[in-house]
Design a protein around this motif. Structure first.
Motif, PDB file in Angstrom:
ATOM      1  N   ASN A 122      -9.934   4.562  -8.408  1.00 30.60           N
ATOM      2  CA  ASN A 122     -10.518   5.465  -9.398  1.00 30.60           C
ATOM      3  C   ASN A 122     -11.003   4.673 -10.613  1.00 30.60           C
ATOM      4  O   ASN A 122     -10.379   3.693 -11.016  1.00 30.60           O
ATOM      5  CB  ASN A 122      -9.470   6.504  -9.824  1.00 30.60           C
ATOM      6  N   GLU A 123     -12.091   5.110 -11.198  1.00 28.53           N
ATOM      7  CA  GLU A 123     -12.671   4.369 -12.325  1.00 28.53           C
ATOM      8  C   GLU A 123     -11.852   4.525 -13.607  1.00 28.53           C
ATOM      9  O   GLU A 123     -11.967   3.704 -14.521  1.00 28.53           O
ATOM     10  CB  GLU A 123     -14.107   4.835 -12.584  1.00 28.53           C
ATOM     11  N   ASN A 124     -11.028   5.568 -13.683  1.00 35.29           N
ATOM     12  CA  ASN A 124     -10.274   5.812 -14.911  1.00 35.29           C
ATOM     13  C   ASN A 124      -8.970   5.002 -14.917  1.00 35.29           C
ATOM     14  O   ASN A 124      -8.156   5.134 -14.010  1.00 35.29           O
ATOM     15  CB  ASN A 124      -9.961   7.308 -15.023  1.00 35.29           C
ATOM     16  N   PRO A 125      -8.743   4.173 -15.937  1.00 31.99           N
ATOM     17  CA  PRO A 125      -7.532   3.342 -15.969  1.00 31.99           C
ATOM     18  C   PRO A 125      -6.239   4.142 -16.050  1.00 31.99           C
ATOM     19  O   PRO A 125      -5.202   3.682 -15.566  1.00 31.99           O
ATOM     20  CB  PRO A 125      -7.723   2.461 -17.213  1.00 31.99           C
ATOM     21  N   GLU A 126      -6.289   5.339 -16.642  1.00 32.43           N
ATOM     22  CA  GLU A 126      -5.080   6.161 -16.700  1.00 32.43           C
ATOM     23  C   GLU A 126      -4.673   6.622 -15.296  1.00 32.43           C
ATOM     24  O   GLU A 126      -3.484   6.673 -14.973  1.00 32.43           O
ATOM     25  CB  GLU A 126      -5.296   7.368 -17.610  1.00 32.43           C
ATOM     26  N   VAL A 127      -5.665   6.956 -14.497  1.00 37.03           N
ATOM     27  CA  VAL A 127      -5.387   7.357 -13.113  1.00 37.03           C
ATOM     28  C   VAL A 127      -4.860   6.158 -12.332  1.00 37.03           C
ATOM     29  O   VAL A 127      -3.892   6.267 -11.567  1.00 37.03           O
ATOM     30  CB  VAL A 127      -6.650   7.936 -12.436  1.00 37.03           C
ATOM     31  N   GLN A 128      -5.483   5.004 -12.508  1.00 39.28           N
ATOM     32  CA  GLN A 128      -5.031   3.784 -11.839  1.00 39.28           C
ATOM     33  C   GLN A 128      -3.576   3.477 -12.203  1.00 39.28           C
ATOM     34  O   GLN A 128      -2.751   3.174 -11.326  1.00 39.28           O
ATOM     35  CB  GLN A 128      -5.910   2.602 -12.245  1.00 39.28           C
ATOM     36  N   ALA A 129      -3.267   3.566 -13.499  1.00 37.29           N
ATOM     37  CA  ALA A 129      -1.908   3.267 -13.965  1.00 37.29           C
ATOM     38  C   ALA A 129      -0.903   4.262 -13.395  1.00 37.29           C
ATOM     39  O   ALA A 129       0.194   3.881 -12.956  1.00 37.29           O
ATOM     40  CB  ALA A 129      -1.868   3.285 -15.490  1.00 37.29           C
ATOM     41  N   GLY A 130      -1.281   5.538 -13.378  1.00 34.74           N
ATOM     42  CA  GLY A 130      -0.388   6.562 -12.840  1.00 34.74           C
ATOM     43  C   GLY A 130      -0.140   6.376 -11.355  1.00 34.74           C
ATOM     44  O   GLY A 130       0.991   6.512 -10.878  1.00 34.74           O
ATOM     45  N   ALA A 131      -1.197   6.034 -10.621  1.00 30.19           N
ATOM     46  CA  ALA A 131      -1.059   5.814  -9.176  1.00 30.19           C
ATOM     47  C   ALA A 131      -0.171   4.615  -8.893  1.00 30.19           C
ATOM     48  O   ALA A 131       0.719   4.665  -8.036  1.00 30.19           O
ATOM     49  CB  ALA A 131      -2.436   5.619  -8.545  1.00 30.19           C
ATOM     50  N   ALA A 132      -0.392   3.516  -9.621  1.00 30.65           N
ATOM     51  CA  ALA A 132       0.421   2.312  -9.421  1.00 30.65           C
ATOM     52  C   ALA A 132       1.883   2.577  -9.777  1.00 30.65           C
ATOM     53  O   ALA A 132       2.793   2.101  -9.090  1.00 30.65           O
ATOM     54  CB  ALA A 132      -0.122   1.169 -10.284  1.00 30.65           C
ATOM     55  N   CYS A 133       2.089   3.352 -10.831  1.00 29.25           N
ATOM     56  CA  CYS A 133       3.452   3.700 -11.240  1.00 29.25           C
ATOM     57  C   CYS A 133       4.162   4.502 -10.151  1.00 29.25           C
ATOM     58  O   CYS A 133       5.348   4.290  -9.875  1.00 29.25           O
ATOM     59  CB  CYS A 133       3.403   4.504 -12.545  1.00 29.25           C
ATOM     60  N   ALA A 134       3.442   5.415  -9.515  1.00 26.58           N
ATOM     61  CA  ALA A 134       4.027   6.255  -8.470  1.00 26.58           C
ATOM     62  C   ALA A 134       4.264   5.478  -7.177  1.00 26.58           C
ATOM     63  O   ALA A 134       5.200   5.773  -6.425  1.00 26.58           O
ATOM     64  CB  ALA A 134       3.108   7.446  -8.185  1.00 26.58           C
ATOM     65  N   ILE A 135       3.440   4.482  -6.919  1.00 27.44           N
ATOM     66  CA  ILE A 135       3.569   3.702  -5.688  1.00 27.44           C
ATOM     67  C   ILE A 135       4.909   2.962  -5.644  1.00 27.44           C
ATOM     68  O   ILE A 135       5.530   2.839  -4.581  1.00 27.44           O
ATOM     69  CB  ILE A 135       2.388   2.721  -5.546  1.00 27.44           C
ATOM     70  N   SER A 136       5.384   2.489  -6.785  1.00 27.81           N
ATOM     71  CA  SER A 136       6.640   1.714  -6.817  1.00 27.81           C
ATOM     72  C   SER A 136       7.827   2.480  -6.247  1.00 27.81           C
ATOM     73  O   SER A 136       8.485   1.999  -5.310  1.00 27.81           O
ATOM     74  CB  SER A 136       6.931   1.226  -8.239  1.00 27.81           C
ATOM     75  N   PRO A 137       8.152   3.686  -6.769  1.00 24.53           N
ATOM     76  CA  PRO A 137       9.281   4.421  -6.184  1.00 24.53           C
ATOM     77  C   PRO A 137       9.019   4.865  -4.752  1.00 24.53           C
ATOM     78  O   PRO A 137       9.959   4.994  -3.963  1.00 24.53           O
ATOM     79  CB  PRO A 137       9.454   5.622  -7.118  1.00 24.53           C
ATOM     80  N   CYS A 138       7.748   5.080  -4.418  1.00 19.26           N
ATOM     81  CA  CYS A 138       7.428   5.455  -3.037  1.00 19.26           C
ATOM     82  C   CYS A 138       7.810   4.333  -2.079  1.00 19.26           C
ATOM     83  O   CYS A 138       8.454   4.561  -1.048  1.00 19.26           O
ATOM     84  CB  CYS A 138       5.937   5.767  -2.894  1.00 19.26           C
ATOM     85  N   LEU A 139       7.430   3.096  -2.410  1.00 20.86           N
ATOM     86  CA  LEU A 139       7.730   1.962  -1.543  1.00 20.86           C
ATOM     87  C   LEU A 139       9.226   1.658  -1.532  1.00 20.86           C
ATOM     88  O   LEU A 139       9.758   1.152  -0.536  1.00 20.86           O
ATOM     89  CB  LEU A 139       6.957   0.718  -1.994  1.00 20.86           C
ATOM     90  N   GLU A 140       9.890   1.982  -2.607  1.00 23.98           N
ATOM     91  CA  GLU A 140      11.336   1.729  -2.691  1.00 23.98           C
ATOM     92  C   GLU A 140      12.121   2.664  -1.785  1.00 23.98           C
ATOM     93  O   GLU A 140      13.189   2.307  -1.271  1.00 23.98           O
ATOM     94  CB  GLU A 140      11.805   1.877  -4.135  1.00 23.98           C
ATOM     95  N   ASN A 141      11.593   3.875  -1.567  1.00 23.35           N
ATOM     96  CA  ASN A 141      12.360   4.894  -0.850  1.00 23.35           C
ATOM     97  C   ASN A 141      11.780   5.323   0.493  1.00 23.35           C
ATOM     98  O   ASN A 141      12.414   6.087   1.211  1.00 23.35           O
ATOM     99  CB  ASN A 141      12.521   6.136  -1.748  1.00 23.35           C
TER     100      ASN A 141
END
Length: 382
Positions: free
Chosen positions: A176-195
């Motif tokens: 996504n072109e919006n950095p806030e969306v990018q940051a939110g997606a990356a933030c969510a990916i971490s707990p997803c990969l952990e669990n």
């Protein structure tokens, strides 16, 4: 004024109720106001307004107020007791986007508590949340990524998220072109990969996914950089994926971030470097790029999380020939007191790091012209 706004919520006038809810939405940006609303018993009438689902204007104000009030953990607990989470989940469908933004924002805050995450799952809230990741509204996407990430801490919810292709959708939002969306997606990916089950193979199923992640380390957004580093820390636990990250130049890009002043980036950067040290000669490469000296300066922070992750990565970097003992010298004075920490892991990492620095120093003394390190022979008392 707060008391009057709460009183207005109890009015028989629908329009007045909506205006008071909207006013609280704005005022609750302030932490003190969030406390006052609860003390004036304003949470109960706000939850009651959610039941008038067809009055979109009033529901928008009420959900917005609940969102901002939920930033206070005590309020989030109270909303659980008032059955507000069930009401919020019921609003995830058949509502206009302005209402959905507030509903998902409220759920993302409430989901920071384990009991609330369980309620969201039991009320069948995970599926509609994941479905919202396919929309294009930026504020809604930002809130949805945060909500999905919070829910991913619950393993049963994570199973549903993965079944609904939630991780794949989050990964696609990194484009996504919006950095806030990018940051939110990356933030969510971490707990997803952990669990999630089999995170390594899941990541490998995303064509070009790892190259995309490394590319985001060139972002101008500190939030994107911090959360991408957090994701890399999780991705790097799988050796095959770590090898691919390395091939795409992750070591050099991480090294270039070591002069940051942002605490969140410091913490996640240390975690990412620690994870990446586990492949081939990456540890030595980090030493070559001179990361030890700037990272050592992270120890002066008052942020405990940053301090903990810094000690952990310094312990990793102090092994073998990855670091020059002289570069480590600046960390010694800060590491010594940490050996007496109440945090067992922090204590052990600090002691091991000091031991490694000592070995480095002793080996350097055997080299012609080497000077003894200051503090090197100090006795550490735990």
């Amino acid at each position: 004024m707060v008391g009057q706004l709460v009183e207005g919520l109890r009015s028989e006038n629908k329009q007045l109720q909506g205006h008071c809810a909207s006013a609280i939405f704005k005022c609750a940006e302030d932490a003190g106001t969030r406390d006052l609303i609860r003390k004036f018993n304003g949470l109960v009438p706000l939850v009651a307004l959610l039941r008038d689902k067809k009055n979109y204007e009033m529901v928008q104000g009420a959900t917005g107020a609940i969102w901002k009030l939920s930033l206070n953990p005590n309020n989030a607990t109270s909303f659980r007791e008032l059955k507000a989470i069930q009401e919020l989940v019921s609003l995830l469908q058949d509502q206009p986007e302005p209402v959905l933004i507030n509903v998902v924002g409220a759920l993302s805050e409430c989901a920071k508590q384990e009991e609330n995450r369980e309620i969201i799952r039991k009320e069948n809230g995970i599926r509609p949340l994941v479905n919202l990741l396919t929309l294009t509204n930026v504020p809604l996407l930002v809130n949805t990524t945060m909500a999905v990430g919070a829910c991913a801490l619950d393993k049963e919810s994570m199973h549903i998220i993965n079944e609904r292709e939630g991780v794949r959708l989050l990964w696609s939002l990194l484009r996504n072109e919006n950095p806030e969306v990018q940051a939110g997606a990356a933030c969510a990916i971490s707990p997803c990969l952990e669990n999630v089950a089999n995170p390594g193979s899941l990541v490998r199923s995303f064509v070009g996914g790892l190259e995309l992640v490394v590319g985001l380390l060139s972002s101008q957004s500190t939030a994107v950089l911090a959360n991408v580093c957090g994701a890399i820390a999780q991705i790097g636990r799988d050796q095959e994926n770590l090898a691919v990250l390395t091939d795409h130049g992750v070591v050099k890009k991480l090294a270039h971030l070591c002069h940051t002043h942002d605490d969140l980036l410091k913490s996640h950067l240390c975690e990412a470097i620690h994870s990446c040290c586990g492949w081939a000669d990456n540890r030595a490469q980090f030493g070559k790029y001179g990361v030890v000296s700037p990272i050592s300066k992270f120890l002066v922070t008052g942020n405990e999380k940053v301090q903990r992750s810094t000690v952990k990565v310094l312990n990793q970097l102090s092994k073998g020939n990855a670091a020059n003992a002289t570069h480590m010298q600046g960390a010694i004075a800060h590491l010594v007191p940490l050996v007496g920490s109440d945090d067992r892991e922090l204590q052990e990492d600090s002691a091991n790091c000091l031991s490694n620095i000592r070995k480095l120093g002793l080996s350097k003394r055997l080299t012609k012209g080497s000077r003894p390190l200051k503090y090197l022979n100090a006795k550490v008392i735990s």
